[in-house]
Design a protein around this motif. Structure first.
Motif, short mmCIF file in Angstrom:
data_model
loop_
_atom_site.label_atom_id
_atom_site.label_comp_id
_atom_site.label_asym_id
_atom_site.label_seq_id
_atom_site.Cartn_x
_atom_site.Cartn_y
_atom_site.Cartn_z
N ILE A 29 10.23 -7.80 72.48
CA ILE A 29 10.20 -9.31 72.16
C ILE A 29 8.96 -9.63 72.87
CG2 ILE A 29 12.10 -11.25 72.56
CD1 ILE A 29 13.81 -9.27 74.10
N ALA A 30 8.85 -11.18 71.65
CA ALA A 30 8.06 -11.75 72.03
C ALA A 30 8.60 -13.80 72.08
CB ALA A 30 6.61 -11.68 71.41
N GLU A 31 7.82 -14.25 73.17
CA GLU A 31 8.23 -15.40 73.17
C GLU A 31 7.24 -16.59 72.64
OE1 GLU A 31 10.28 -17.58 77.31
OE2 GLU A 31 7.46 -17.81 77.00
N ARG A 32 7.10 -16.88 72.18
CA ARG A 32 5.98 -17.79 71.18
C ARG A 32 6.17 -19.13 71.33
NH1 ARG A 32 6.37 -17.06 65.09
NH2 ARG A 32 7.57 -18.86 65.50
N MET A 33 5.35 -19.26 72.31
CA MET A 33 5.54 -21.00 72.63
C MET A 33 4.32 -21.96 71.82
SD MET A 33 3.83 -23.52 74.39
CE MET A 33 2.73 -22.71 75.43
N THR A 34 5.15 -23.04 71.54
CA THR A 34 4.22 -23.13 70.16
C THR A 34 4.25 -25.27 70.86
OG1 THR A 34 4.54 -22.16 68.16
CG2 THR A 34 3.41 -24.06 67.57
N LEU A 35 3.16 -25.45 71.11
CA LEU A 35 2.97 -27.32 71.43
C LEU A 35 2.54 -27.76 69.67
CD1 LEU A 35 2.04 -29.31 73.16
CD2 LEU A 35 0.18 -28.95 72.98
N GLU A 36 3.69 -28.37 69.48
CA GLU A 36 4.38 -29.27 68.91
C GLU A 36 3.35 -29.63 67.76
OE1 GLU A 36 7.96 -30.25 67.77
OE2 GLU A 36 8.97 -28.17 67.62
N ALA A 37 2.07 -30.69 69.16
CA ALA A 37 1.22 -31.79 68.78
C ALA A 37 0.06 -30.83 68.17
CB ALA A 37 0.88 -32.52 69.72
N ASN A 38 -0.19 -29.70 68.49
CA ASN A 38 -1.50 -29.52 67.51
C ASN A 38 -2.14 -27.75 67.13
OD1 ASN A 38 -1.45 -28.11 70.05
ND2 ASN A 38 -3.50 -28.92 71.04
N GLY A 39 -0.34 -27.65 67.55
CA GLY A 39 -0.24 -26.29 66.69
C GLY A 39 -0.23 -25.15 67.93
N GLU A 40 -0.84 -25.58 69.34
CA GLU A 40 -1.63 -23.99 70.00
C GLU A 40 -0.09 -23.08 70.51
OE1 GLU A 40 -3.01 -24.49 74.58
OE2 GLU A 40 -2.98 -25.99 73.47
N VAL A 41 -1.05 -22.36 70.75
CA VAL A 41 0.66 -21.22 70.89
C VAL A 41 -0.31 -20.15 72.26
CG1 VAL A 41 1.42 -18.68 69.49
CG2 VAL A 41 0.95 -20.87 68.29
N GLY A 45 2.97 -9.11 79.90
CA GLY A 45 1.87 -9.37 80.17
C GLY A 45 1.77 -10.34 78.65
N ALA A 46 0.57 -11.44 78.25
CA ALA A 46 0.90 -12.32 77.42
C ALA A 46 -0.11 -12.19 76.84
CB ALA A 46 0.48 -14.38 78.73
N PHE A 47 -1.22 -13.69 75.89
CA PHE A 47 -1.39 -13.66 74.82
C PHE A 47 -1.57 -15.46 75.55
CE2 PHE A 47 -2.63 -11.22 70.95
CZ PHE A 47 -3.09 -9.97 70.93
N ASP A 48 -3.27 -15.66 75.43
CA ASP A 48 -3.33 -16.48 76.75
C ASP A 48 -4.74 -16.98 76.15
OD1 ASP A 48 -3.96 -19.21 77.52
OD2 ASP A 48 -2.86 -18.92 79.18
N PRO A 49 -5.02 -18.19 75.63
CA PRO A 49 -6.96 -17.93 74.77
C PRO A 49 -7.57 -18.76 75.73
CG PRO A 49 -4.99 -19.77 74.39
CD PRO A 49 -4.15 -19.04 74.75
N LEU A 50 -6.92 -19.06 77.01
CA LEU A 50 -7.54 -19.57 78.30
C LEU A 50 -9.42 -18.44 78.53
CD1 LEU A 50 -8.41 -21.07 80.95
CD2 LEU A 50 -6.65 -19.42 82.49
N PHE A 51 -8.76 -16.92 77.99
CA PHE A 51 -9.38 -16.08 78.66
C PHE A 51 -10.43 -15.42 77.76
CE2 PHE A 51 -5.93 -15.87 82.19
CZ PHE A 51 -7.09 -15.79 83.22
N PHE A 103 9.77 -22.78 71.49
CA PHE A 103 10.08 -21.31 72.00
C PHE A 103 10.63 -21.03 70.78
CE2 PHE A 103 8.74 -23.96 75.60
CZ PHE A 103 7.89 -23.29 76.37
N ASP A 104 10.05 -19.62 70.51
CA ASP A 104 10.91 -19.25 69.89
C ASP A 104 10.33 -17.44 69.83
OD1 ASP A 104 11.20 -20.62 66.77
OD2 ASP A 104 9.82 -20.65 67.56
N TYR A 105 11.85 -16.85 69.74
CA TYR A 105 11.85 -15.32 69.98
C TYR A 105 11.64 -14.31 69.07
CZ TYR A 105 12.61 -17.84 74.13
OH TYR A 105 12.42 -18.44 75.50
N VAL A 106 10.87 -13.60 68.64
CA VAL A 106 10.15 -13.03 67.67
C VAL A 106 9.85 -11.74 68.07
CG1 VAL A 106 9.93 -14.83 66.79
CG2 VAL A 106 7.56 -13.54 67.54
#
Length: 384
Positions: free
Chosen positions: A104-116, A133-139, A85-88
């Motif tokens: 502020i944005a909290e950027r969550m990265t799954l280290e195994a595959n780079g999903e953000v 709100g959020a950014f989520d590739p589910l939608f 979790f990086d704060y950028v």
């Protein structure tokens, strides 16, 4: 007339060590909110298909009853994946363009595959974390902009506090190649229901409070009523048409957040989703995350609030405006006045505030009023 009088600390030195956790207050400075901060956390494995349904696993004693003090030993647990979790600063980026108010944005990265994934927010002292709100590739539209921002974790938080939030957003979801416009409504009920100590891998142990969140989510799909033409003005003239959303399902789940002074949310346990609300001490979970590394520097700890030493007063229309500067290690301020020269037993309460000002609407009633402002913390007070 202003009188500044130093009052001795009322700390009770005989409090037992285990009782201290009941008095822990989480403030904005304890949460992650500075650009450049980060942490890494272990989490159990998640399926690649978001619709596959997660396998639950027993958490047994890791939840515990409400109250306390408890010891949550999270030094051991699933290590299938690591999330960073990086704060950028989101401004000037594609993500920030959808959230111009979010600094502020909290950027969550799954280290195994780079999903953000991203969370867009602001951390406001004496208010809390305001989430846009959020950014989520589910939608389909990965920018999930809430109709109105919410304060999910207020400032301050301590054992016994309760609050609620409600958020709504619209988006679309592709199923079998067909896009379905959807509206999601989430209502959350929060309670700081437990306290104690937590032990984490690499980070040792410390005080902690537990925030228990019950989430009810209603999903609705867009439907066309009365065979509308698609032209809103024409449909209005004909007395029909138009579009609306129809509820298709309602589900519940719980989140348990473990929040530690100086380190913010250090662990989270999430229950399975169901059509009935899970109990507050559920025994099966689908998500278990534990912080094990961070560069966040905890703020210097203090036990006593600092004294107010810059009290100012001004008058207008028979009212008095009292102003002072924010003091360290302070949860709130109690304002008192005396019409009898400040003699013992003459002080009367004017009010209590988490801000740094107060208006006395009846200042002109007495020929002379003396004021004092007392800095307050859970177990101690000091005033001027």
């Amino acid at each position: 007339m202003i009188m500044k009088k130093c009052i001795a600390s009322l700390l009770v030195a005989t409090f037992a060590m285990v009782q201290s956790s009941a008095q822990v207050a989480i403030r904005s400075a304890d949460m992650f909110s500075e650009i450049g901060e980060y942490y890494r956390a272990y989490v159990n494995a998640q399926p690649e298909d978001p619709f596959a349904g997660l396998e639950t696993f027993a958490i047994r004693e890791q939840v515990g009853e409400s109250g306390g003090p408890h010891l949550w030993d999270f030094s051991e647990g699933p290590t299938d994946q690591i999330r960073r979790f990086d704060y950028v600063n989101p401004r000037g980026t594609i993500v920030g363009a959808s959230f111009p108010e979010a600094p502020i944005a909290e950027r969550m990265t799954l280290e195994a595959n780079g999903e953000v994934k991203w969370l867009l927010f602001d951390q406001i002292p004496l208010v809390g974390r305001r989430v846009f709100g959020a950014f989520d590739p589910l939608f389909d539209e990965i920018a999930i902009v809430f109709d109105q921002p919410i304060i999910d974790f207020p400032d301050p938080m301590q054992f016994g506090d309760k609050w609620s939030t409600s958020l709504t957003f619209t988006n679309s979801l592709s199923v079998l190649g067909i896009d379905f416009p959807i509206r999601v409504t989430q209502i959350s009920e929060f309670e700081v229901d437990a306290f104690g100590f937590i032990e984490l891998p690499n980070l040792g142990f410390g005080d902690v409070i537990r925030v228990n969140e019950l989430v009810s989510q209603t999903d609705a799909i867009e439907s066309n009523i009365f065979g509308g033409s698609g032209d809103p003005e024409l449909d209005a003239e004909l007395g029909g048409g138009g579009t609306t959303f129809q509820d298709v399902q309602k589900t519940f789940h719980r989140n348990l957040y473990f929040i530690r002074p100086g380190l913010g949310i250090v662990a989270q346990i999430t229950s399975a989703t169901s059509e009935a609300a899970p109990g507050p001490n559920f025994q099966e979970a689908i998500y278990f995350v534990r912080m094990f590394e961070t560069n966040k520097q905890p703020p210097e700890t203090c036990t006593d609030p600092s004294a107010v030493n810059d009290l100012e007063i001004s008058f207008s229309g028979g009212r008095a405006l009292l102003k002072w500067g924010e003091t360290d290690c302070t949860d709130s301020y109690r304002v008192e006045f005396s019409a009898l020269g400040g003699i013992e037993g003459s002080w009367q309460p004017l009010g209590e505030t988490q801000g740094t000002f107060m208006v006395d609407p009846l200042a002109a009633i007495d020929p002379i009023r003396i004021y004092r402002v007392i800095s307050r913390k859970a177990t101690s007070t000091i005033g001027q």
